[in-house]
Design a protein around this motif. Structure first.
Motif, PDB file in Angstrom:
ATOM      1  N   ALA A 104       0.812  -1.214   0.000  1.00 29.74           N
ATOM      2  CA  ALA A 104       0.000   0.000   0.000  1.00 29.74           C
ATOM      3  C   ALA A 104       0.847   1.267   0.000  1.00 29.74           C
ATOM      4  CB  ALA A 104      -0.938   0.002   1.205  1.00 29.74           C
ATOM      5  N   GLU A 105       2.136   1.149   0.323  1.00 31.12           N
ATOM      6  CA  GLU A 105       3.040   2.299   0.326  1.00 31.12           C
ATOM      7  C   GLU A 105       3.399   2.747  -1.084  1.00 31.12           C
ATOM      8  OE1 GLU A 105       5.232   3.748   3.439  1.00 31.12           O
ATOM      9  OE2 GLU A 105       3.051   3.631   3.612  1.00 31.12           O
ATOM     10  N   ILE A 106       3.147   1.901  -2.082  1.00 29.48           N
ATOM     11  CA  ILE A 106       3.491   2.242  -3.466  1.00 29.48           C
ATOM     12  C   ILE A 106       2.440   3.207  -4.011  1.00 29.48           C
ATOM     13  CG2 ILE A 106       3.864   1.325  -5.781  1.00 29.48           C
ATOM     14  CD1 ILE A 106       4.615  -1.352  -4.465  1.00 29.48           C
ATOM     15  N   GLU A 157      13.248   1.377   4.082  1.00 32.05           N
ATOM     16  CA  GLU A 157      14.060   2.213   4.966  1.00 32.05           C
ATOM     17  C   GLU A 157      15.160   2.924   4.198  1.00 32.05           C
ATOM     18  OE1 GLU A 157      13.463   2.769   8.266  1.00 32.05           O
ATOM     19  OE2 GLU A 157      11.611   1.685   7.819  1.00 32.05           O
ATOM     20  N   ALA A 158      15.791   2.228   3.256  1.00 38.51           N
ATOM     21  CA  ALA A 158      16.842   2.841   2.444  1.00 38.51           C
ATOM     22  C   ALA A 158      16.290   4.002   1.630  1.00 38.51           C
ATOM     23  CB  ALA A 158      17.475   1.805   1.525  1.00 38.51           C
ATOM     24  N   ALA A 159      15.093   3.839   1.092  1.00 44.01           N
ATOM     25  CA  ALA A 159      14.487   4.903   0.287  1.00 44.01           C
ATOM     26  C   ALA A 159      14.140   6.114   1.150  1.00 44.01           C
ATOM     27  CB  ALA A 159      13.241   4.380  -0.416  1.00 44.01           C
ATOM     28  N   GLN A 160      13.784   5.886   2.410  1.00 41.16           N
ATOM     29  CA  GLN A 160      13.496   7.008   3.301  1.00 41.16           C
ATOM     30  C   GLN A 160      14.770   7.755   3.681  1.00 41.16           C
ATOM     31  OE1 GLN A 160      11.204   5.192   6.485  1.00 41.16           O
ATOM     32  NE2 GLN A 160       9.272   5.645   5.449  1.00 41.16           N
ATOM     33  N   LEU A 161      15.873   7.021   3.793  1.00 42.27           N
ATOM     34  CA  LEU A 161      17.159   7.651   4.114  1.00 42.27           C
ATOM     35  C   LEU A 161      17.743   8.400   2.921  1.00 42.27           C
ATOM     36  CD1 LEU A 161      18.884   4.853   6.236  1.00 42.27           C
ATOM     37  CD2 LEU A 161      18.257   7.142   7.035  1.00 42.27           C
ATOM     38  N   HIS A 162      17.440   7.908   1.728  1.00 40.83           N
ATOM     39  CA  HIS A 162      18.031   8.470   0.508  1.00 40.83           C
ATOM     40  C   HIS A 162      16.904   8.868  -0.445  1.00 40.83           C
ATOM     41  CE1 HIS A 162      22.021   7.206   1.788  1.00 40.83           C
ATOM     42  NE2 HIS A 162      21.481   6.051   2.137  1.00 40.83           N
ATOM     43  N   PRO A 163      16.403  10.087  -0.333  1.00 37.89           N
ATOM     44  CA  PRO A 163      15.244  10.520  -1.142  1.00 37.89           C
ATOM     45  C   PRO A 163      15.487  10.495  -2.646  1.00 37.89           C
ATOM     46  CG  PRO A 163      15.633  12.016   0.708  1.00 37.89           C
ATOM     47  CD  PRO A 163      16.808  11.096   0.643  1.00 37.89           C
ATOM     48  N   ARG A 164      16.758  10.440  -3.083  1.00 34.91           N
ATOM     49  CA  ARG A 164      17.010  10.395  -4.519  1.00 34.91           C
ATOM     50  C   ARG A 164      16.618   9.043  -5.114  1.00 34.91           C
ATOM     51  NH1 ARG A 164      23.006  12.491  -5.579  1.00 34.91           N
ATOM     52  NH2 ARG A 164      22.332  12.100  -7.730  1.00 34.91           N
ATOM     53  N   LEU A 165      16.497   8.020  -4.277  1.00 32.61           N
ATOM     54  CA  LEU A 165      16.033   6.725  -4.774  1.00 32.61           C
ATOM     55  C   LEU A 165      14.554   6.824  -5.154  1.00 32.61           C
ATOM     56  CD1 LEU A 165      17.565   4.274  -2.160  1.00 32.61           C
ATOM     57  CD2 LEU A 165      18.155   4.372  -4.579  1.00 32.61           C
ATOM     58  N   ARG A 166      14.178   6.113  -6.209  1.00 33.92           N
ATOM     59  CA  ARG A 166      12.765   6.041  -6.582  1.00 33.92           C
ATOM     60  C   ARG A 166      12.098   4.989  -5.699  1.00 33.92           C
ATOM     61  NH1 ARG A 166      14.181   5.345 -12.784  1.00 33.92           N
ATOM     62  NH2 ARG A 166      15.937   4.386 -11.723  1.00 33.92           N
ATOM     63  N   ALA A 167      11.475   5.477  -4.649  1.00 32.07           N
ATOM     64  CA  ALA A 167      10.956   4.597  -3.600  1.00 32.07           C
ATOM     65  C   ALA A 167       9.959   3.586  -4.141  1.00 32.07           C
ATOM     66  CB  ALA A 167      10.328   5.431  -2.492  1.00 32.07           C
ATOM     67  N   ASP A 168       9.063   4.039  -5.012  1.00 35.26           N
ATOM     68  CA  ASP A 168       8.052   3.123  -5.545  1.00 35.26           C
ATOM     69  C   ASP A 168       8.700   1.985  -6.333  1.00 35.26           C
ATOM     70  OD1 ASP A 168       6.000   4.541  -4.444  1.00 35.26           O
ATOM     71  OD2 ASP A 168       5.521   5.647  -6.267  1.00 35.26           O
ATOM     72  N   LEU A 169       9.710   2.314  -7.112  1.00 30.73           N
ATOM     73  CA  LEU A 169      10.366   1.304  -7.944  1.00 30.73           C
ATOM     74  C   LEU A 169      11.106   0.282  -7.093  1.00 30.73           C
ATOM     75  CD1 LEU A 169      11.212   0.203 -10.702  1.00 30.73           C
ATOM     76  CD2 LEU A 169      13.123   1.821 -10.674  1.00 30.73           C
ATOM     77  N   GLU A 242      18.482   1.626  -7.708  1.00 34.39           N
ATOM     78  CA  GLU A 242      17.425   0.799  -7.124  1.00 34.39           C
ATOM     79  C   GLU A 242      17.779  -0.685  -7.200  1.00 34.39           C
ATOM     80  OE1 GLU A 242      16.052   4.728  -7.995  1.00 34.39           O
ATOM     81  OE2 GLU A 242      16.937   3.232  -9.343  1.00 34.39           O
ATOM     82  N   ALA A 243      18.366  -1.109  -8.317  1.00 34.37           N
ATOM     83  CA  ALA A 243      18.785  -2.506  -8.451  1.00 34.37           C
ATOM     84  C   ALA A 243      19.893  -2.825  -7.463  1.00 34.37           C
ATOM     85  CB  ALA A 243      19.243  -2.784  -9.881  1.00 34.37           C
ATOM     86  N   ALA A 244      20.826  -1.902  -7.258  1.00 34.76           N
ATOM     87  CA  ALA A 244      21.919  -2.125  -6.310  1.00 34.76           C
ATOM     88  C   ALA A 244      21.396  -2.223  -4.883  1.00 34.76           C
ATOM     89  CB  ALA A 244      22.938  -0.994  -6.421  1.00 34.76           C
ATOM     90  N   VAL A 245      20.446  -1.364  -4.524  1.00 36.72           N
ATOM     91  CA  VAL A 245      19.859  -1.418  -3.183  1.00 36.72           C
ATOM     92  C   VAL A 245      19.148  -2.748  -2.974  1.00 36.72           C
ATOM     93  CG1 VAL A 245      18.032  -0.437  -1.726  1.00 36.72           C
ATOM     94  CG2 VAL A 245      19.675   1.069  -2.866  1.00 36.72           C
TER      95      VAL A 245
END
Length: 262
Positions: A104-106, A157-169, A242-245
């Motif tokens: 649901a976060e997406i 959590e990583a996406a919240q720490l690093h806003p440049r990541l595309r969190a949804d993806l 995103e793939a690396a994360v």
């Protein structure tokens, strides 16, 4: 000891002297133990097969710092072998709730719809609750659900720490990274690979499933989702952040699950 177990593995072997014996792996919801049949091999071998439920009487001994069961008698048991698959200790309903929360976060409509097509499919949800994540970590029924939630939580959590990541993806890729296991493995207690699973493996099967259920995604987004899933076992193959994360989250969750507790 005496009890009813499922036979997860059965191999016929020979000692150095040439005598036949059976090497078994017996399982129940609490875990696994190796077992050996040294006597009456021909008779006992004919009574059961790999994947069957059996009633066993034997003596537990220590061999090379591991417990091993020397089987004295064995017979088929009138029970469903799937009921004896090793099970996770965490609450499945709680993990199901976490899974739905993460999905649901997406916010991206296409990615949310693609993930929803999997998690609204009851056979897929049942497979998550009933299959392991791998043969080296989360090796019990429900391990696939536990690992999926673990990896997706780390990616969130990583996406919240690093806003440049595309969190949804990254979150969608994490939730679907092991969906191919649902087509690769059969239900317990043996968790045998299906024919497609043996030939293609879970990554290829997962990519195929995602392509089928994410056909409406924008081509660029679909390609990046597929790439992240394809590279989740290959650090050098990851060509997006995103793939690396996802790769590192997968490795971290697997390592944490297998580390011995002092």
């Amino acid at each position: 000891m005496e009890g009813v177990y499922a036979v997860a593995k059965k191999e016929r072997r020979r000692t150095k002297a040439g005598s036949p014996y059976l090497a078994l792996e017996l399982v129940d919801p609490s875990g696994r133990i190796e077992a050996r049949v040294w006597s009456d091999v021909e008779l006992l071998d004919s009574r059961f097969g790999e994947g069957d439920a059996v009633r066993v009487l034997g003596r537990v001994e220590r061999f090379r710092d591991r417990l091993q069961l020397e089987v004295r008698s064995l017979e088929a048991a009138d029970a469903d072998p799937a009921d004896f698959a090793p099970a996770m200790r965490r609450d499945a309903a709680e993990l199901d709730g976490f899974l739905e929360f993460l999905a649901a976060e997406i916010s991206h409509p296409g990615l949310r719809a693609a993930v929803g097509r999997f998690f609204e499919d009851e056979p897929v949800r049942a497979a998550l609750r009933g299959l392991p994540a791998a043969d080296t970590h989360h090796t019990y029924a429900g391990g696939l659900l536990e690992h999926t939630v673990g990896v997706a939580t780390l990616c969130r959590e990583a996406a919240q720490l690093h806003p440049r990541l595309r969190a949804d993806l990254v979150l969608a890729a994490a939730l679907l990274h092991d969906v191919g296991r649902t087509a690769e493995l059969e239900r317990g207690p043996t968790f045998r690979a299906t024919q497609e699973g043996r030939l293609l493996g879970h990554v290829h099967l997962g990519l195929r499933l995602i392509e089928q259920r994410a056909a409406a995604l924008e081509p660029e987004v679909r390609a990046e989702l597929l790439h992240a899933v394809a590279a989740h076992h290959e650090a050098r193959g990851a060509r997006t952040a995103e793939a690396a994360v996802l790769y590192h989250a997968n490795q971290l969750d697997a390592a944490a699950a297998t580390r011995p507790v002092e």
